[in-house]
Each structure stands twice: as structure tokens, then as C-alpha cells.
Design a protein around this motif. Structure first.
Motif, PDB file in Angstrom:
ATOM      1  N   ASN A  42      -4.422  55.802 -11.274  1.00 50.86           N
ATOM      2  CA  ASN A  42      -4.077  57.146 -11.758  1.00 50.86           C
ATOM      3  C   ASN A  42      -2.796  57.141 -12.595  1.00 50.86           C
ATOM      4  O   ASN A  42      -2.551  58.075 -13.363  1.00 50.86           O
ATOM      5  N   GLU A  43      -1.989  56.082 -12.441  1.00 49.95           N
ATOM      6  CA  GLU A  43      -0.755  55.951 -13.217  1.00 49.95           C
ATOM      7  C   GLU A  43      -0.954  55.107 -14.475  1.00 49.95           C
ATOM      8  O   GLU A  43       0.012  54.737 -15.137  1.00 49.95           O
ATOM      9  N   GLY A  44      -2.197  54.803 -14.808  1.00 47.44           N
ATOM     10  CA  GLY A  44      -2.474  54.072 -16.039  1.00 47.44           C
ATOM     11  C   GLY A  44      -2.555  52.571 -15.893  1.00 47.44           C
ATOM     12  O   GLY A  44      -2.588  51.845 -16.892  1.00 47.44           O
ATOM     13  N   ALA A 128       1.369  48.911 -16.363  1.00 50.77           N
ATOM     14  CA  ALA A 128       0.516  49.543 -17.372  1.00 50.77           C
ATOM     15  C   ALA A 128       0.520  48.729 -18.666  1.00 50.77           C
ATOM     16  O   ALA A 128      -0.520  48.553 -19.306  1.00 50.77           O
ATOM     17  N   ASP A 211       3.794  54.407 -19.312  1.00 51.61           N
ATOM     18  CA  ASP A 211       2.688  54.695 -18.404  1.00 51.61           C
ATOM     19  C   ASP A 211       2.188  56.136 -18.570  1.00 51.61           C
ATOM     20  O   ASP A 211       0.976  56.395 -18.535  1.00 51.61           O
ATOM     21  N   LYS A 215      -1.687  56.790 -19.559  1.00 52.60           N
ATOM     22  CA  LYS A 215      -2.606  57.373 -18.584  1.00 52.60           C
ATOM     23  C   LYS A 215      -3.238  58.673 -19.083  1.00 52.60           C
ATOM     24  O   LYS A 215      -4.260  59.110 -18.526  1.00 52.60           O
TER      25      LYS A 215
END
Length: 255
Positions: A42-44, A128, A211, A215
Motif C-alpha cells: 500500500n506504500e508503493g 519503493a 513513495d 503509490k
């Protein structure tokens, strides 16, 4: 540089296949839980990079994600990331697990195959970057924008084209701007061929890092977006006279 799983992240080596696997908050030690995998993606962060560099871990009473963080010499000093929602009085993270006396230092996620190296501020941003940067780029994380201090060995920067990805507020935040100036000066002294700063688009009313930028995009668009940031970067230092052979680049030492 070898990349073993840090000992503190593994079951006791005396354990055998028949022995019970040690549990950490209900999950096998040395394994990334489904919850923490979802937090990272979810954070990329890509699933591949999350599973390669991260495990669910508990340290000093804090539960989170232990991120493999290696100095250029192979010294392992994992970072514990405590994701939100955090318990009251819980830190965002703990640096240098198992080696708390060590000073801040860059963390290596990928060695460059050519001359391009991406230097990224922050742990999740580094993950990321390693997820979506071209595979021939080196990716190095920093423990904050001021982590390239005088005590850090930067001899690996010799002859490389170093791209710095600090938060988007660098032009408004004097601390980030001064940190960037210091990083450029030290990379110049170490013999970097070029040093550039990425111009990450800023989201109004929010602190934007690499990030955050990635994302917000579909996974299939992220590598192209990284290449777009490279094209829009600001070159701060260029020395077209300096060049070295591939063997020297891969050896991280001057010829």
C-alpha cells in the motif's frame, strides 16, 4: 557483498525441521506476515522487494517490519519500521538493531550494473525505489536527509552518476535544502561524475516523498514514472572529464 538474512531475523540455528517454529505475534519468525506485506504494498513497495528485504519482527517491545539495511562493507544493521496505527509512545522505527552504537550510514539495496545510482531519503522510499527503478541502476537508502555526514565512507561514489531523491519540499524546507547541499559537496569530494536532484511533484498540503508519488500510480506505470523523474532532474554537478572503466565502477574504488 553477500546478502544473508540477518541472524536476529532467523529462527535459532539449533532448531531443526521437526522443532516448533518460533512465533512472533502469531507469525513464524523470519517471515513477512500478510498484514505487513499489505502495509508495504500500500506504500508503493512491490511484493518481490517486500519479501526480499523485510520480515515481521519484534524488538524492544515494538512490533513491526524489520528491513534489511546493509552498509557498503556488508555490515548488517536492520531497521524496525513500526507502521500506523502505532501504540501510544511508540517510535516510527528503530535504527541499527543489534548494533545500536553504529552511526547512521547508507543502506544498499542494489549495486549498479552501469554508472547510475539512485540515492533515496528514508526506508520505505528506498524500498519503493528498489521496486520500480530500472534493474541496472544502483539503489541506496539514507537514514534521513542528513545521513551523508563526514563519518560516512563515500569512496563507492567515484565515477558514478548519482541521482538524489529527497522529499519534494526541498526548495521550501531549509533543513532539506542544506542537507542536499552537503550531500552534493561530499559526493563531489568522493569523485562522483555527476550529481543530480530529482524534482518530485509536490502534493498540495502534504509532504511528498518518492513513495507517495509512486503509490498514487498504477504499478505498471511506476517504472516509466521513475524514468520521467530522471529526465526532469536538475543537474547540480557535472564533470565530463572524469570517466572510469566498468571494472572500476563495479569495484567501487578509484582506478
Amino acid at each position: 557483498m553477500t546478502d544473508p538474512i540477518p541472524h536476529l531475523m532467523r529462527p535459532d540455528p539449533k532448531d531443526d525441521d521437526a522443532a516448533p517454529v518460533e512465533q512472533v505475534n502469531g507469525h513464524p519468525k523470519g517471515v513477512l506476515s500478510p498484514f505487513h506485506l499489505a502495509v508495504l504494498t500500500n506504500e508503493g513497495v512491490s511484493e518481490e522487494i517486500a519479501r526480499k528485504f523485510c520480515v515481521t519482527h519484534t524488538a524492544k517491545g515494538h512490533h513491526g517490519v524489520a528491513v534489511r539495511w546493509y552498509d557498503a562493507d556488508g555490515t548488517r544493521t536492520p531497521y524496525l519500521y513500526v507502521p500506523k496505527p502505532r501504540p501510544e509512545n511508540s517510535p516510527k522505527g528503530l535504527w541499527n538493531l543489534g548494533n545500536e552504537g553504529k552511526t547512521t550510514h547508507p543502506g544498499w539495496f542494489r549495486r549498479p550494473q552501469g554508472t547510475k545510482l539512485l540515492l533515496v531519503e528514508g526506508t520505505i522510499q528506498s524500498l519503493a525505489a528498489a521496486s520500480w527503478a530500472p534493474q541496472d541502476w544502483g539503489v541506496v537508502g539514507l537514514q534521513g536527509c542528513r545521513a551523508l555526514h563526514k563519518g560516512v565512507d563515500l569512496s563507492w561514489a567515484y565515477g558514478l552518476d548519482v541521482m538524489i531523491a529527497f522529499d519534494a519540499d526541498r526548495d521550501r524546507n531549509p533543513d532539506v535544502r542544506q542537507a542536499l547541499e552537503g550531500a552534493v559537496a561530499r559526493l563531489r569530494a568522493a569523485g562522483a561524475r555527476t550529481v543530480s536532484a530529482w524534482n518530485i511533484p509536490e502534493t498540495e498540503g502534504a509532504k511528498t516523498g518518492l513513495d507517495d508519488f509512486l503509490k498514487a500510480l498504477a504499478p505498471e506505470a511506476r517504472t516509466e514514472a521513475v524514468l520521467g523523474l530522471e529526465k526532469s532532474q536538475t543537474v547540480i554537478l557535472r564533470d565530463p572529464v572524469k570517466d572510469i572503466s566498468d571494472s572500476c565502477v563495479n569495484g567501487f574504488r578509484p582506478c
